[in-house]
Scaffold this motif. Structure first.
Motif, PDB file in Angstrom:
ATOM      1  N   ASP A   1      49.342 159.427  14.646  1.00 31.47           N
ATOM      2  CA  ASP A   1      48.234 158.775  13.937  1.00 31.47           C
ATOM      3  C   ASP A   1      48.647 157.376  13.499  1.00 31.47           C
ATOM      4  N   LEU A   2      49.848 157.285  12.945  1.00 31.44           N
ATOM      5  CA  LEU A   2      50.339 155.999  12.450  1.00 31.44           C
ATOM      6  C   LEU A   2      50.428 154.983  13.582  1.00 31.44           C
ATOM      7  N   ASP A   3      50.957 155.369  14.714  1.00 29.32           N
ATOM      8  CA  ASP A   3      51.072 154.455  15.858  1.00 29.32           C
ATOM      9  C   ASP A   3      49.696 153.972  16.303  1.00 29.32           C
ATOM     10  N   GLN A   4      48.723 154.888  16.343  1.00 29.67           N
ATOM     11  CA  GLN A   4      47.370 154.513  16.758  1.00 29.67           C
ATOM     12  C   GLN A   4      46.705 153.589  15.735  1.00 29.67           C
ATOM     13  N   VAL A   5      46.934 153.830  14.454  1.00 31.35           N
ATOM     14  CA  VAL A   5      46.332 152.981  13.418  1.00 31.35           C
ATOM     15  C   VAL A   5      46.963 151.585  13.450  1.00 31.35           C
ATOM     16  N   ARG A   6      48.256 151.506  13.706  1.00 32.57           N
ATOM     17  CA  ARG A   6      48.888 150.189  13.834  1.00 32.57           C
ATOM     18  C   ARG A   6      48.318 149.420  15.028  1.00 32.57           C
TER      19      ARG A   6
ATOM     20  N   SER B   1      55.498 139.588   3.167  1.00 37.98           N
ATOM     21  CA  SER B   1      56.906 139.187   3.189  1.00 37.98           C
ATOM     22  C   SER B   1      57.816 140.377   2.936  1.00 37.98           C
ATOM     23  N   ALA B   2      57.296 141.407   2.281  1.00 36.84           N
ATOM     24  CA  ALA B   2      58.099 142.599   1.992  1.00 36.84           C
ATOM     25  C   ALA B   2      58.258 143.497   3.213  1.00 36.84           C
ATOM     26  N   GLY B   3      57.550 143.194   4.291  1.00 38.48           N
ATOM     27  CA  GLY B   3      57.688 143.982   5.516  1.00 38.48           C
ATOM     28  C   GLY B   3      56.495 144.895   5.758  1.00 38.48           C
ATOM     29  N   GLU B   4      56.679 145.850   6.623  1.00 38.41           N
ATOM     30  CA  GLU B   4      55.634 146.783   7.045  1.00 38.41           C
ATOM     31  C   GLU B   4      55.170 147.655   5.883  1.00 38.41           C
ATOM     32  N   VAL B   5      53.892 147.561   5.548  1.00 37.65           N
ATOM     33  CA  VAL B   5      53.337 148.405   4.489  1.00 37.65           C
ATOM     34  C   VAL B   5      53.161 149.831   4.995  1.00 37.65           C
ATOM     35  N   LEU B   6      52.682 149.970   6.229  1.00 38.00           N
ATOM     36  CA  LEU B   6      52.478 151.294   6.816  1.00 38.00           C
ATOM     37  C   LEU B   6      53.774 151.727   7.506  1.00 38.00           C
ATOM     38  N   ALA B   7      54.786 151.948   6.696  1.00 36.83           N
ATOM     39  CA  ALA B   7      56.123 152.220   7.224  1.00 36.83           C
ATOM     40  C   ALA B   7      56.274 153.622   7.785  1.00 36.83           C
ATOM     41  N   ASP B   8      55.462 154.559   7.302  1.00 31.79           N
ATOM     42  CA  ASP B   8      55.575 155.942   7.752  1.00 31.79           C
ATOM     43  C   ASP B   8      54.248 156.647   7.507  1.00 31.79           C
ATOM     44  N   PRO B   9      54.091 157.869   8.002  1.00 31.58           N
ATOM     45  CA  PRO B   9      52.818 158.572   7.813  1.00 31.58           C
ATOM     46  C   PRO B   9      52.426 158.726   6.339  1.00 31.58           C
ATOM     47  N   ALA B  10      53.394 158.875   5.444  1.00 36.20           N
ATOM     48  CA  ALA B  10      53.070 159.000   4.022  1.00 36.20           C
ATOM     49  C   ALA B  10      52.427 157.719   3.489  1.00 36.20           C
ATOM     50  N   ALA B  11      52.900 156.570   3.968  1.00 42.11           N
ATOM     51  CA  ALA B  11      52.305 155.298   3.552  1.00 42.11           C
ATOM     52  C   ALA B  11      50.871 155.183   4.059  1.00 42.11           C
ATOM     53  N   LEU B  12      50.615 155.694   5.253  1.00 44.54           N
ATOM     54  CA  LEU B  12      49.244 155.709   5.773  1.00 44.54           C
ATOM     55  C   LEU B  12      48.362 156.610   4.918  1.00 44.54           C
ATOM     56  N   ALA B  13      48.876 157.758   4.517  1.00 44.43           N
ATOM     57  CA  ALA B  13      48.112 158.653   3.633  1.00 44.43           C
ATOM     58  C   ALA B  13      47.788 157.954   2.317  1.00 44.43           C
ATOM     59  N   THR B  14      48.729 157.198   1.785  1.00 40.88           N
ATOM     60  CA  THR B  14      48.501 156.451   0.549  1.00 40.88           C
ATOM     61  C   THR B  14      47.415 155.401   0.756  1.00 40.88           C
TER      62      THR B  14
END
Length: 201
Positions: free
Chosen positions: A62-67, A27-40
């Motif tokens: 990378d982020l686009d491919q992981v999504r 409900s809070a929205g996209e967790v993988l909002a940016d490359p830093a979030a993906l690194a986390t």
């Protein structure tokens, strides 16, 4: 990276958690909002992909491919036929997987593993990891362990790799607690005296 077939819980857990980063689940929205979030996300799962060697961080590509991979895994988890699940998971492994082969674990025992090709992208390494995990979970535990979250209104999914096989929520610490609070409030409401009745004098 090498992916151990006997450690299917790791890959299945990453698949579960990746699917549940989606804004359609949170409900809070996209967790993988940016490359830093993906690194986390990767750090929280103890993953050190070869694609990010030498301290390189994830890129927007990378982020686009992981999504995109996240959507594929979601579709795989929702697939009703076991044979189709196997085909889809094997397809994830085939993207960049080499093997299977044997390696010695920390205790000197031989274990089956699949290694990712050295030039594999971050998303392809995650595809191999999750594919191996999902194949291992299906073989060891059954297709019945691929489930939708039992919490009302939640769109999450998960692979139950617990020993008892009784997990009900995609994120027990969120959905399970929410359900427990709702149940507690309902019990308290049923058991509280009716304060609306007037008292005759």
């Amino acid at each position: 990276m090498k992916f151990d077939f006997s450690d299917y819980a790791l890959g299945a857990g990453v698949a579960t958690d990746l699917v549940n980063t989606s804004p359609s689940v949170r409900s809070a929205g996209e967790v993988l909002a940016d490359p830093a979030a993906l690194a986390t996300f990767l750090a929280e799962h103890g993953l050190h992909p070869d694609a990010l060697a030498d301290g390189r961080g994830p890129t927007q590509g990378d982020l686009d491919q992981v999504r995109a991979l996240r959507q594929e895994i979601r579709a795989l988890l929702e697939t009703p036929a076991e044979e189709d699940v196997v085909d889809a998971a094997a397809g994830l492994v085939a993207r960049a997987g080499l093997g299977p082969s044997l390696f010695r674990d920390g205790e000197g025992r031989w274990q089956w593993c699949v290694a990712a090709r050295p030039e594999a992208s971050l998303a392809d390494e995650l595809a191999v990891l999750t594919g191996v995990g999902l194949l291992g979970a299906l073989r060891t535990l059954s297709h019945g362990r691929f489930r939708h979250c039992a919490a009302d209104g939640c769109q999450g999914m998960f692979v139950d790799t617990s020993k008892a096989g009784k997990r009900r929520y995609c994120m027990p610490e969120v959905c399970g607690n929410r359900r427990n609070v709702a149940n507690h409030r309902a019990r308290r409401s049923r058991n509280s005296p009716d304060t609306t009745r007037s008292v005759s004098s």
